[in-house]
Design a protein around this motif. Structure first.
Motif, PDB file in Angstrom:
ATOM      1  N   CYS E  79      44.092 101.655  91.509  1.00 56.36           N
ATOM      2  CA  CYS E  79      44.264 102.198  90.167  1.00 56.36           C
ATOM      3  C   CYS E  79      44.060 101.121  89.090  1.00 56.36           C
ATOM      4  O   CYS E  79      44.260  99.937  89.318  1.00 56.36           O
ATOM      5  CB  CYS E  79      45.633 102.829  89.956  1.00 56.36           C
ATOM      6  N   TRP E  80      43.648 101.588  87.963  1.00 52.28           N
ATOM      7  CA  TRP E  80      43.551 100.725  86.799  1.00 52.28           C
ATOM      8  C   TRP E  80      44.216 101.434  85.623  1.00 52.28           C
ATOM      9  O   TRP E  80      45.190 100.960  85.074  1.00 52.28           O
ATOM     10  CB  TRP E  80      42.087 100.394  86.490  1.00 52.28           C
ATOM     11  N   THR E  81      43.697 102.595  85.301  1.00 53.30           N
ATOM     12  CA  THR E  81      44.287 103.298  84.163  1.00 53.30           C
ATOM     13  C   THR E  81      45.634 103.872  84.561  1.00 53.30           C
ATOM     14  O   THR E  81      45.903 104.161  85.717  1.00 53.30           O
ATOM     15  CB  THR E  81      43.401 104.465  83.731  1.00 53.30           C
ATOM     16  N   PHE E 100      50.178  99.040  95.269  1.00 49.47           N
ATOM     17  CA  PHE E 100      50.229  97.872  94.388  1.00 49.47           C
ATOM     18  C   PHE E 100      49.323  98.122  93.209  1.00 49.47           C
ATOM     19  O   PHE E 100      48.118  98.340  93.367  1.00 49.47           O
ATOM     20  CB  PHE E 100      49.809  96.614  95.139  1.00 49.47           C
ATOM     21  N   TYR E 101      49.920  98.087  92.033  1.00 51.88           N
ATOM     22  CA  TYR E 101      49.192  98.395  90.799  1.00 51.88           C
ATOM     23  C   TYR E 101      49.017  97.108  90.008  1.00 51.88           C
ATOM     24  O   TYR E 101      50.001  96.506  89.563  1.00 51.88           O
ATOM     25  CB  TYR E 101      49.989  99.442  90.006  1.00 51.88           C
ATOM     26  N   PRO E 102      47.802  96.664  89.810  1.00 48.13           N
ATOM     27  CA  PRO E 102      47.577  95.297  89.340  1.00 48.13           C
ATOM     28  C   PRO E 102      47.218  95.141  87.875  1.00 48.13           C
ATOM     29  O   PRO E 102      46.673  94.108  87.492  1.00 48.13           O
ATOM     30  CB  PRO E 102      46.377  94.882  90.195  1.00 48.13           C
ATOM     31  N   VAL E 103      47.485  96.139  87.061  1.00 48.81           N
ATOM     32  CA  VAL E 103      46.979  96.054  85.698  1.00 48.81           C
ATOM     33  C   VAL E 103      48.124  96.114  84.704  1.00 48.81           C
ATOM     34  O   VAL E 103      49.137  96.763  84.947  1.00 48.81           O
ATOM     35  CB  VAL E 103      45.998  97.213  85.433  1.00 48.81           C
ATOM     36  N   GLN E 104      47.947  95.438  83.624  1.00 54.67           N
ATOM     37  CA  GLN E 104      48.966  95.481  82.568  1.00 54.67           C
ATOM     38  C   GLN E 104      49.065  96.909  82.085  1.00 54.67           C
ATOM     39  O   GLN E 104      48.085  97.629  82.036  1.00 54.67           O
ATOM     40  CB  GLN E 104      48.568  94.483  81.485  1.00 54.67           C
ATOM     41  N   TYR E 105      50.253  97.353  81.745  1.00 58.71           N
ATOM     42  CA  TYR E 105      50.418  98.762  81.383  1.00 58.71           C
ATOM     43  C   TYR E 105      51.564  98.908  80.422  1.00 58.71           C
ATOM     44  O   TYR E 105      52.210  97.930  80.035  1.00 58.71           O
ATOM     45  CB  TYR E 105      50.578  99.620  82.641  1.00 58.71           C
ATOM     46  N   GLU E 106      51.848 100.150  80.054  1.00 53.68           N
ATOM     47  CA  GLU E 106      52.799 100.381  78.972  1.00 53.68           C
ATOM     48  C   GLU E 106      54.256 100.350  79.409  1.00 53.68           C
ATOM     49  O   GLU E 106      55.149 100.461  78.585  1.00 53.68           O
ATOM     50  CB  GLU E 106      52.507 101.719  78.299  1.00 53.68           C
ATOM     51  N   ASP E 147      42.940 105.393  71.555  1.00 57.86           N
ATOM     52  CA  ASP E 147      43.984 106.402  71.461  1.00 57.86           C
ATOM     53  C   ASP E 147      44.389 106.917  72.836  1.00 57.86           C
ATOM     54  O   ASP E 147      43.935 107.957  73.278  1.00 57.86           O
ATOM     55  CB  ASP E 147      43.515 107.551  70.575  1.00 57.86           C
ATOM     56  N   TYR E 148      45.199 106.162  73.512  1.00 58.36           N
ATOM     57  CA  TYR E 148      45.802 106.698  74.728  1.00 58.36           C
ATOM     58  C   TYR E 148      47.164 106.071  74.950  1.00 58.36           C
ATOM     59  O   TYR E 148      47.684 105.397  74.057  1.00 58.36           O
ATOM     60  CB  TYR E 148      44.865 106.598  75.921  1.00 58.36           C
ATOM     61  N   VAL E 149      47.739 106.330  76.084  1.00 52.91           N
ATOM     62  CA  VAL E 149      49.164 106.066  76.187  1.00 52.91           C
ATOM     63  C   VAL E 149      49.517 104.584  76.137  1.00 52.91           C
ATOM     64  O   VAL E 149      50.466 104.184  75.474  1.00 52.91           O
ATOM     65  CB  VAL E 149      49.729 106.724  77.460  1.00 52.91           C
TER      66      VAL E 149
END
Ligand SMILES: Nc1ncnc2c1ncn2[C@@H]1O[C@H](COP(=O)(O)OP(=O)(O)OP(=O)(O)O)[C@@H](O)[C@H]1O
Ligand SMILES: Nc1ncnc2c1ncn2[C@@H]1O[C@H](COP(=O)(O)OP(=O)(O)OP(=O)(O)O)[C@@H](O)[C@H]1O
Ligand SMILES: NC(N)=O
Ligand SMILES: [Mg+2]
Ligand SMILES: [Mg+2]
Lengths: 231, 381, 250, 538, 402
Positions: E79-81, E100-106, E147-149
């Protein structure tokens, strides 16, 4: 000049022409007659290369045309005035005529005077789009366009359809004139019997995809022919 | 009367299709729930959800075929109706979560809580009730289609112009639903559903029921669609497709006919979307992506436009291909899919069903009748 | 003006229309009585087809009145509404529903309720079937009834169109060049057919075939450059030097 | 720029032209101050820069410039600071004060003095004050602008001096403005400050407004003057803003035009629903990338011409791809226009993946040649060179295409063939050739669009997808089959979009525009420049 | 067969996200390759199962199910998004597997089956803003995002944070653009306008990958220099910069937890190995790659420690596992399934690399932001006995159904 030999033609599985033969000679008019749906148009389209045939041969001056694309046949001198006019609707009248230059040498790229003499209305409407013309005007344009290509074999599929009487007469004169020139063979499909009778040197009568009668002007039995094309 | 009208509407092939779908609705869930794992007849949950999803795609494809195949309206925006139906269902499922969301808010869905929404927007009211949500599944796509169709058909927008504005419609909706301000969860959409009409959504029984519902809905959609296309109305539609203005000159109100199938088709798409969402577990604006709508059209073309059976086959075949290729050939599957589309167009002008018909007709009635496709065969070259 | 229209079936008064500055119809007036058959002739481009376009709602006139039944303003109605008033038309260039069978073409044109729901639940009655069979016989396409219309020859399509026109049972028939592409014998046949129809319905026929027009034996209107050049019996108008000059030729 | 400035300084030094300000302090003093650059964090470095500048020594600008370039290094062993030039894997050190060679140094023994934006600003302002009297007008102008930005009262004496001898009017004006900003920051008397505000107000620019807004909340005469001046500038800028938006609209429109114009041929003229159009644009962009790669590695000197070379390459690449597609796929589908949608969609998937396999999934870098970089101002409208060239290019392509279609034999044959392929063959036109050429032309033009788009957008396998919807909108909005419609449609949509954006924002603006298109089509169901009459219905 | 341990790779190889995710697929393959050279795990070789979810969110869920239930993988890297993660979440929960989710997120999420090795907002956004305030003296802020989360949430947090620091409403400008936005003329001009109000201005960009290239090109063309209005980005790394001529962008910033230019032995070795594996020594490395690296090594270590690949023991063992990161320090998996990360601020160089201008001590990822109304009372701790991802300290309850 033109020799159609035992041509078969199918639409899918249905056969529209059966062993049809016909010939046309320079300086003569060959009329093809027959009721609706007997295969006249199919034959003309086959000659022009617009419909593939499933058997037989079509020769022009001895060369087999079968397998040649329509534009290659035009190069050899075949021109068709198709049933339904088939003009280019969004091109102007003038541009429609100019399309006929495709196979001409540079020196020949002009519209013969005869076209405008025959159909003065075209001259008046050079800038109008072909598709906007009235039915009869379109028919005139289609004939004009075919003449622009300087054909040696002119195929006319019901050329008088939708044309006013005075111009039909003119077309008759024109065909007669072309015949007199002696270097053009003309194949004419016509339902208007009197018109065909006046012009034709040779006759071919079709019925259900087959040639049922043929012969020259003198050897032809008018009543029998009329019978073949009656209801 | 309606039922006999519907049943009569099926030809032999139609009866086979409906029969198959009903059988599928019974056997597959049974294979999942009753047949023990390891048996050759066991259907895994993976397969069940996968095919459940395909069935909803098939219903979408059927709805596209109804307008495109029979009335010549090429919609490049049918995904919009599908997605709207899906959102209506998604909103219901969201409300069902209740206080079990991460923020434990009894009313507000999670995404509203963390974006500091204070109260439920008006359009979310009522979605806590299943009947209301089901009504919306039908009404929202239906009304949008009605409005859009009423405007466009009355103004005689046709051909590519219509196609492109349907695309504009779904694209506009895509952008709108993307906006977090709209109150539909933005790009993340609606997800993390818990249960549906009281049953846990991930429970095997619920899954099986959803599968069966999809199969039966597809069967119903199929019956309705064949009733429509085999009626005189269906013939008028084809007449409109071939020669719209000529149809007017013999007195048919083209716009009414178009509006009827268009709306019917949108409702079918909406229902498909509503069944899709609980099975895949998420609805997000990407369903509005014009590319998604184009794909639906492609399913129809692959299966055979204007055949009703074709879209079902096409939707399942293409999506099965996609599932398979993306797993087996992850790096190069687009070549395979792209080539598939090209090959189908070139060699199967009337789709898979067309091929089938050709094979069958060759076997049963040799060369008696010709088919209409010969008409344009005289291509110059 | 409506006074003059009183009692007429079709009433055109002072109608003009231009296309990009070209006046195709120029202050044309024409009145048709109920039950009347009228032949219209005139040079190519005189405006005959355009006139039919105006009557059937395809083209909107720039000015002038077009009334049906003495009072219905056709310029305000669309094609379907006009057709439903009972005005049927055969096109100059045959247009049929190519992917329907010959029989279905007729069935679609058959007089009947045109609403979407009416057609959805419509079942073909025995009477309708008889009528279809009769029409197919009339246009001599009975043996081709199951053929797709796309596969008809040009002349056969002409006939099919005539059949569709008849099937509508309109009060007013507008027939644009029915004899085009027909053999002489068929042409004569068509004339008889139309005369037959004209006993109960009104007909406007456009044709360039003088034999045909003569066979109809009705009042003739000659159009030229968008307006009426002459009107009267065929013999009368054929003798008109102007008509000879622009139309018949010497 | 910086390099130029450096050259100028060196030249000035050589000519011994350095005027009064440019004294020289003792080498040892200077060395000590330079060494201070190498100690401590950003705060300390900034102080050291100010210190250095205060010496007025003429060697300082060069030292600071190299600091800004990241070429000043500390020798870890003793904390001494040197100019470092790369020499293979290691560095060659030079004493910044004496210019003496300090020999090679392995990479691990030296450490770069870190610069961040704050340091860069300090350098610019320091160097600015020191180079206000440079003989090179360009350097002086840059210096005046730098000093103006720094609004540093300490620069006042240098400015006064420089203004006194400056002869070039607009550089002088820039210096006067700089003095005004410095004055405002100083503790000069109120009347001087009011005069300074007047001087700044004369500039009338956005920057001037920025400076003034720092004082609009001040009390007294200065505040009043600043508020009045700011209001005057703002009302003036309003108009310019309108112009600016219009310009943006036109340039967006020209991008849409470029993207759509090839489609106007393949779709508008030929009637092929060409879903692979975007991929033709993408091919053009990748052709540009490839050309630049070759130039970068083999003939770096030609870089400025890379786009000119890329034009024919991109055209031919896309055109050949188009011809290949036409000959192998499309030609079987004439008369089945809707199915071209399916086939070209397949083709587009294949092309995307092919590019992904060949070039990787990542973005590729396509550089701007120097003549396409930067911007200039027309009044207060900022015109970037890229956009200007793209507008001109789009118009040129458009006119060329119109000429081909309307004036040449090929154009006539193209139109004839697409209107009635069979009949065209029956009058002698080689339809297969014309079909191939037409599709090739449309594709080639899409390739040209790719060259232009590579200058402003991602060069990635997805490039085409981003434009395909917009392109179809433009062609349909303008009226299918009408090139002028495409032109007007593209420009209208571009301008409308940019006029909406400031009010509605980019997202809502786009939604509004899409709805507007839907409604517009209701009014004109065949687009802006609808073809009318029988000819169309036929 | 049972002689290998299967590792699922769930990254888009086609569609819009392929641009970012393909690299991560290669990274996992590289790491597996390295691990196998070292003899694999628990004496078995690792075997990658790669699928292509094609940037299609429902397809992500389908493929996740396929990996877990058909291919029987022991762990999934993917995953990325955020939406793709949201889409697969129910599947991982239902089938009990590890992602394992490797991306910066909210942030605003903590699930038992997911390990978040990318940054939470407090590990990226807030330190970046702190840096700008301190080092650049920024007083006016443009928060520009897609414009997304992720941008919406990050900006919400930043807005609250800035206001808490006394920044006035007027000094914050928020702007959103659609995905793939390519015409930035007006917005860049607006930024310029906003920045010419006499106060030092900076742009905090949460603009998504694809839209960045045209954005930066426009910045360069309109001559916005880092000295004037610096832009600090959270989604622009070496990979994105590889598509841009960075000369006009020197000095603009990015905040990450890793840069390729990090000067450490671990990093040098990683880059070397990567170049060899990918057979292209121009390929860059980036932050999500490091996050993948950390996650992968942590999983390996936990499996070895637990002596099994079974999901439950591995999940339990993972918490507290510490592995080296690439910037010379260590990353520890915290009870909230987020990890500790140093925050690095880098300035863009003309060679497309970042010059690191600031580095913090490791920061613990904060899944529930302290700056959001709804989540400030929530904490997460997956250790027994709490075992809760969203424990409300105010009510003393574990929220939701967990
Ligand atoms: N495109 C087609 N597809 C299938 N069958 C066709 C097609 N065109 C013609 N036919 C069939 O072929 C036969 C011959 O048609 P053709 O058009 O050659 O007749 P025709 O002699 O020119 O008739 P008309 O006098 O009506 O023009 C007809 O029976 C018709 O049904
Ligand atoms: N849309 C149009 N644009 C320009 N001219 C048109 C348009 N429609 C018709 N015309 C012109 O109007 C005139 C009248 O055409 P119309 O078709 O009514 O003639 P007609 O009397 O039916 O002729 P025909 O006997 O040849 O069928 C013609 O000169 C035609 O060129
Ligand atoms: N998590 C993100 N960047 O979507
Ligand atoms: Mg014929
Ligand atoms: Mg006419």
């Amino acid at each position: 000049m033109l020799n159609v030999e035992a041509v078969d033609l199918h639409y899918g599985a249905a056969q529209a022409l059966r062993k049809v033969s016909l010939s046309a000679t320079a300086g003569r008019v060959t009329a093809v007659l027959g009721r609706n749906g007997v295969g006249k148009t199919s034959l003309m389209r086959a000659i022009a290369g617009l419909q593939p045939i499933s058997g037989g041969a079509i020769r022009l001056d001895g060369d087999d045309l079968v397998g040649l694309a329509p534009y290659e046949r035009v190069r050899r001198g075949v021109a068709i005035v198709p049933q339904g006019r088939e003009i280019f609707p969004l091109l102007t009248v003038e541009e429609n005529l100019l399309t006929g230059f495709a196979t001409l040498r540079r020196a020949d790229r002009y519209v013969p005077d005869m076209v405008y003499d025959l159909f003065p209305v075209l001259k008046d409407m050079l800038r109008r789009r072909g598709g906007d013309l009235s039915g009869g005007q379109q028919q005139q344009l289609a004939i004009g366009r075919a003449l622009v290509t300087r054909p040696r074999l002119l195929v006319l599929d019901e050329p008088t359809e939708g044309i006013q009487p005075s111009i039909i007469k003119d077309i008759g004169h024109a065909i007669a004139f072309l015949r007199r020139q002696g270097n053009m063979a003309i194949v004419l499909v016509e339902q208007y019997f009197d018109f065909a009778k006046d012009l034709a040197d040779d006759f071919v009568v079709m019925e259900r995809g087959e040639v049922v009668m043929s012969g020259d002007r003198d050897g032809m039995d008018e009543e029998a022919v009329r019978g073949k094309i009656a209801v | 009367m309606i039922t006999s009208f519907l049943i009569d509407s099926l030809d032999r092939r139609g009866r086979i299709v409906v029969g198959l779908l009903v059988a599928l609705a019974l056997l597959v869930p049974a294979g999942n729930l009753l047949v023990p794992e390891g048996s050759a007849f066991h259907v895994s949950t993976y397969q069940l959800t996968l095919f459940g999803k395909y069935l909803t795609y098939a219903l979408l494809a059927l709805s596209v075929d109804l307008v495109w195949g029979y009335c010549g309206i090429l919609s490049l925006g049918h995904g919009a109706f599908f997605a709207l139906g899906g959102y209506a269902m998604g909103m219901y499922l969201m409300r069902q979560i209740g206080a079990r969301g991460v923020y434990a808010d009894p009313v507000l869905p999670d995404f509203m809580v963390f974006l500091n929404w204070k109260e439920l927007p008006w359009f979310w009211h009522g979605f806590d009730m299943a009947w209301y949500a089901l009504l919306m599944v039908i009404l929202v796509p239906g009304l949008l289609a009605l409005l859009f169709g009423w405007l466009s058909f009355r103004s005689r927008v046709t051909g590519v112009y219509l196609s492109i504005i349907t695309q504009a419609l779904t694209y506009a909706l895509l952008l709108a639903f993307f906006r977090n301000d709209m109150g539909f969860g933005g790009n993340n959409g609606l997800t993390d559903f818990k249960d549906i009409v009281g049953f846990p959504i991930q429970a095997p029984g619920t899954r099986a029921a959803l599968f069966a519902a999809s199969a039966l809905m597809l069967a119903l959609g199929f019956v309705v669609a064949s009733a429509v296309v085999r009626s005189k109305l269906g013939k008028v539609l084809v007449a409109i497709r071939d020669a719209e203005s000529r149809t007017r000159f013999i007195g048919y109100r083209v716009e009414h006919y178009k509006l009827f199938v268009w709306t019917l088709s949108a409702v079918m798409a909406g229902v498909a979307g509503a069944l899709y969402v609980p099975q895949v577990g998420i609805i997000n604006p990407s369903e509005f992506d014009p590319a998604a709508s184009i794909e639906a059209v492609i399913w129809v073309a692959v299966g055979g436009r204007g055949t009703l059976v074709g879209p079902l086959i096409g939707a399942v075949a293409v999506n099965f291909g996609k599932t398979w290729f993306t797993g087996a050939l992850p790096e190069v599957w687009l070549y395979a899919l792209g080539a598939l589309f090209v090959v189908v167009t070139l060699f199967l002008p009337r789709g898979i069903v067309g091929l089938w018909d050709r094979v069958v007709s060759r076997r049963t009635k040799p060369a008696k009748e010709m088919d209409g496709s010969g008409r344009r065969a005289g291509e110059a070259a | 003006m409506t006074d003059k229209a009183e009692g007429s079936l079709l009433y055109l008064d002072d109608v003009s229309v231009s296309f990009d500055g070209f006046r195709a119809i120029n202050r044309l007036s024409l009145v048709l009585e109920p039950g009347e058959m009228r032949a219209i002739i005139g040079p190519n481009g005189a405006g005959k087809t355009t006139m039919m376009d105006i009557i059937t709602g395809k083209t909107r006139p720039d000015t002038g009145d077009v009334l049906f039944d003495g009072s219905v303003d056709l310029t305000r109605l669309d094609e379907a509404a006009i057709a439903n008033l009972g005005i049927g038309r055969k096109f100059q260039k045959p247009t049929v529903f190519e992917s329907h069978s010959v029989e279905d073409n007729i069935a679609l044109a058959l007089k009947g309720r045109r609403g979407a729901f009416a057609t959805l639940f419509h079942r073909r009655s025995a009477a309708e079937q008889d009528r279809i069979d009769a029409l197919l016989a009339t246009i001599r396409l009975s043996d081709k009834r199951d053929l797709l219309a796309a596969r008809l020859s040009h002349g056969q399509k002409q006939w099919l169109e005539i059949g569709m026109l008849l099937a509508q049972e309109p009060r007013l028939l507008l027939v644009d060049e029915p004899a085009a592409g027909m053999t002489d014998a068929e042409t004569a046949e068509t004339a008889i057919l139309l005369k037959d129809i004209a006993r109960t319905q009104s007909v406007v026929v456009v044709e360039h075939d003088m034999t045909f027009v003569r066979a109809l034996d009705v009042k003739v209107t000659v159009l030229h450059e968008g307006s009426v050049l002459a009107e009267g019996s065929l013999d009368a108008v054929s003798a008109n030097p102007k008509v000879i000059e622009v139309y018949l030729g010497r | 720029m910086r390099f130029l400035r450096l050259l100028a300084i060196v030249a000035a030094l050589a000519a011994g032209l350095q005027p009064a300000l440019a004294g020289r302090i003792a080498d040892a003093d200077l060395s000590a101050r330079v060494a201070a650059l190498g100690a401590g964090g950003f705060d300390e470095v900034e102080t050291a820069i100010t210190d250095l500048a205060a010496t007025g020594d003429d060697r300082v600008p060069a030292i600071l410039d190299r600091l800004g370039e990241g070429e000043l290094m500390v020798r870890k062993a003793d904390g001494a600071v040197f100019f470092a030039d790369k020499a293979g894997k290691d560095y060659r050190l030079t004493d910044p004060v004496t210019g003496a060679d300090a020999g090679p140094a392995p990479k691990a023994t030296v450490e770069k003095i870190k610069v961040n934006n704050r340091i860069r600003r300090a350098i610019a302002s320091a160097v600015g004050a020191l180079t206000l009297m440079s003989p090179d007008p360009a350097v002086r102008r840059a210096a005046a602008e730098a000093v103006m930005k720094s609004a540093d009262a300490a620069a006042l004496p240098a400015l006064e001096q420089a203004i006194a001898v400056e002869t070039v009017p607009d550089i002088r004006a820039a210096m006067v403005a700089a003095r005004a900003t410095a004055l405002l920051a100083s503790d000069a008397p109120e009347s001087d400050k009011v005069a300074a505000i007047a001087a700044i107000a004369d500039l009338g620019s956005r920057d001037a407004l920025g400076f003034l807004s720092g004082y609009t909340s001040a009390d007294g005469a200065v505040g009043d003057a600043a508020r009045k001046a700011a209001a005057a500038i703002e009302s003036r800028l309003m108009l310019w803003d309108m112009g600016q938006n219009l310009w943006y609209g036109l340039s967006l429109g020209s991008v849409l035009l470029l993207a759509a114009i090839g489609l106007a041929i393949t779709f508008g003229v030929m009637g092929v629903i060409n879903m692979a159009h975007g991929e033709m644009v993408m091919l053009g962009a990748y052709a540009t990338f490839t050309v630049q790669e070759v130039i970068r590695t083999s003939w770096p000197g030609l870089f400025d011409y890379s786009l000119l070379i890329a034009l024919p390459v991109a055209f031919l690449t896309a055109a050949l791809a188009g011809i290949l597609i036409e000959r192998s796929v499309i030609r079987w589908l004439y008369g089945r226009p809707l199915e071209t949608l399916l086939a070209t969609w397949g083709v587009s998937l294949i092309l995307q993946q092919a590019v992904r396999s060949l070039y990787g999934a990542n973005n590729r870098e396509v550089g701007n040649p120097s003549w396409m970089s930067g911007s200039f101002s027309v009044g207060d409208i900022q015109v970037t060179w890229t956009r200007l060239w793209i507008i001109l290019f789009a118009l040129a392509v458009f006119l060329a295409l119109i000429a081909v279609l309307k004036r040449t034999r090929l154009g006539l044959e193209m139109r004839a063939v697409t209107q009635n392929r069979q009949m065209a063959a029956a009058v002698g036109i080689r339809t297969p050739l014309v079909d191939a050429l037409t599709f090739g032309l449309g594709s080639g033009i899409a390739g040209l669009a790719g060259v232009a788009l590579s200058q402003i957008d991602n060069v990635s396998p997805n490039l085409g997808r981003g434009y395909i919807i917009d392109s179809f909108m433009v062609v349909v909005f303008g009226g299918v089959g009408n090139l002028w419609g495409t032109l007007v449609g593209a420009l209208t949509l571009g301008v409308a979009n940019k006029m909406l954006e400031p009010y509605a924002g980019a997202v809502l603006g786009k939604i509004i525009l899409l709805l507007a298109i839907i409604l517009f089509i209701q009014k004109r169901p065949r687009g802006l420049f609808a073809l009318k009459g029988r000819a169309v219905e036929a | 067969a049972d002689d290998t341990i299967k590792v699922g790779v769930l990254h888009s190889l086609s569609g819009t996200m392929a641009i970012s995710e393909t690299t991560l697929k290669d990274t996992v393959l590289y790491l597996i390759d390295e691990q196998n050279k070292k003899g694999g795990v628990l004496g078995k070789k690792l075997e990658a199962v790669v699928v292509d979810p094609a940037s299609n969110w429902p397809l992500f869920a389908e493929k996740a199910r396929e990996l877990i239930s058909q291919d029987k993988v022991s762990v999934v890297f993917g995953c990325w998004t955020s939406v793709s993660r949201k889409s697969v979440l129910p599947v991982f929960k239902e089938l009990n597997s590890i992602l394992f989710y490797p991306v910066q997120y909210e942030g605003e999420e903590s699930e038992r089956n997911v390990f978040y090795t990318g940054a939470a907002p407090n590990q990226q956004a807030i330190p970046a803003v702190d840096y700008l305030m301190k080092e650049e003296g920024v007083q006016r802020w443009v928060l520009a995002g897609t414009d997304y989360v992720y941008p919406r949430t990050t900006n919400k947090i930043l807005e609250a944070y800035l206001k808490a620091k006394g920044v006035a409403d007027d000094d914050i400008m928020i702007n959103y653009t659609p995905f793939g936005h390519s015409d930035w003329q007006s917005i860049v001009a607006d930024i310029k306008k906003f920045g010419s109000a006499g106060k030092k201005t900076a742009v905090v960009s949460t603009i998504n990958g694809d839209a960045n290239v045209p954005f930066y090109k426009e910045l360069g063309n309109q001559g916005i220099k880092a000295e004037d209005i610096p832009v600090v980005a959270f989604s622009v790394g070496e990979e994105e910069l590889a598509g841009i001529d960075t000369k006009p962008l020197v000095g603009h910033l990015a905040a990450w937890n890793y840069f390729q230019s990090v000067d450490s032995e671990a990093n040098a070795a990683f880059i070397d190995g990567w170049h060899q594996f990918i057979k292209n020594d121009k390929r860059t490395t980036n932050d999500p790659m490091e996050a993948t690296y950390i996650g992968f090594n942590a999983w390996v270590k936990a499996v070895e420690a637990a002596g099994t690949t079974d999901v439950d023991p591995v999940i339990d063992t993972l918490v507290g596992t510490t592995v080296p990161n690439l910037s010379g320090g260590y990353a520890t998996i915290m009870p909230n399934h987020h990890i500790t990360k140093p925050v690095l601020i880098g300035e863009i160089q003309d060679d497309g690399q970042f010059d690191i201008v600031s580095e913090t001590a490791p920061v613990v990822g904060d899944e529930w932001s302290d700056y959001l109304e709804g989540s400030k009372d929530l904490i997460s701790d997956w250790r027994k006995p709490l075992s809760c991802g969203n424990f409300n300290v105010a009510t003393g309850k574990c929220g939701g159904n967990s």
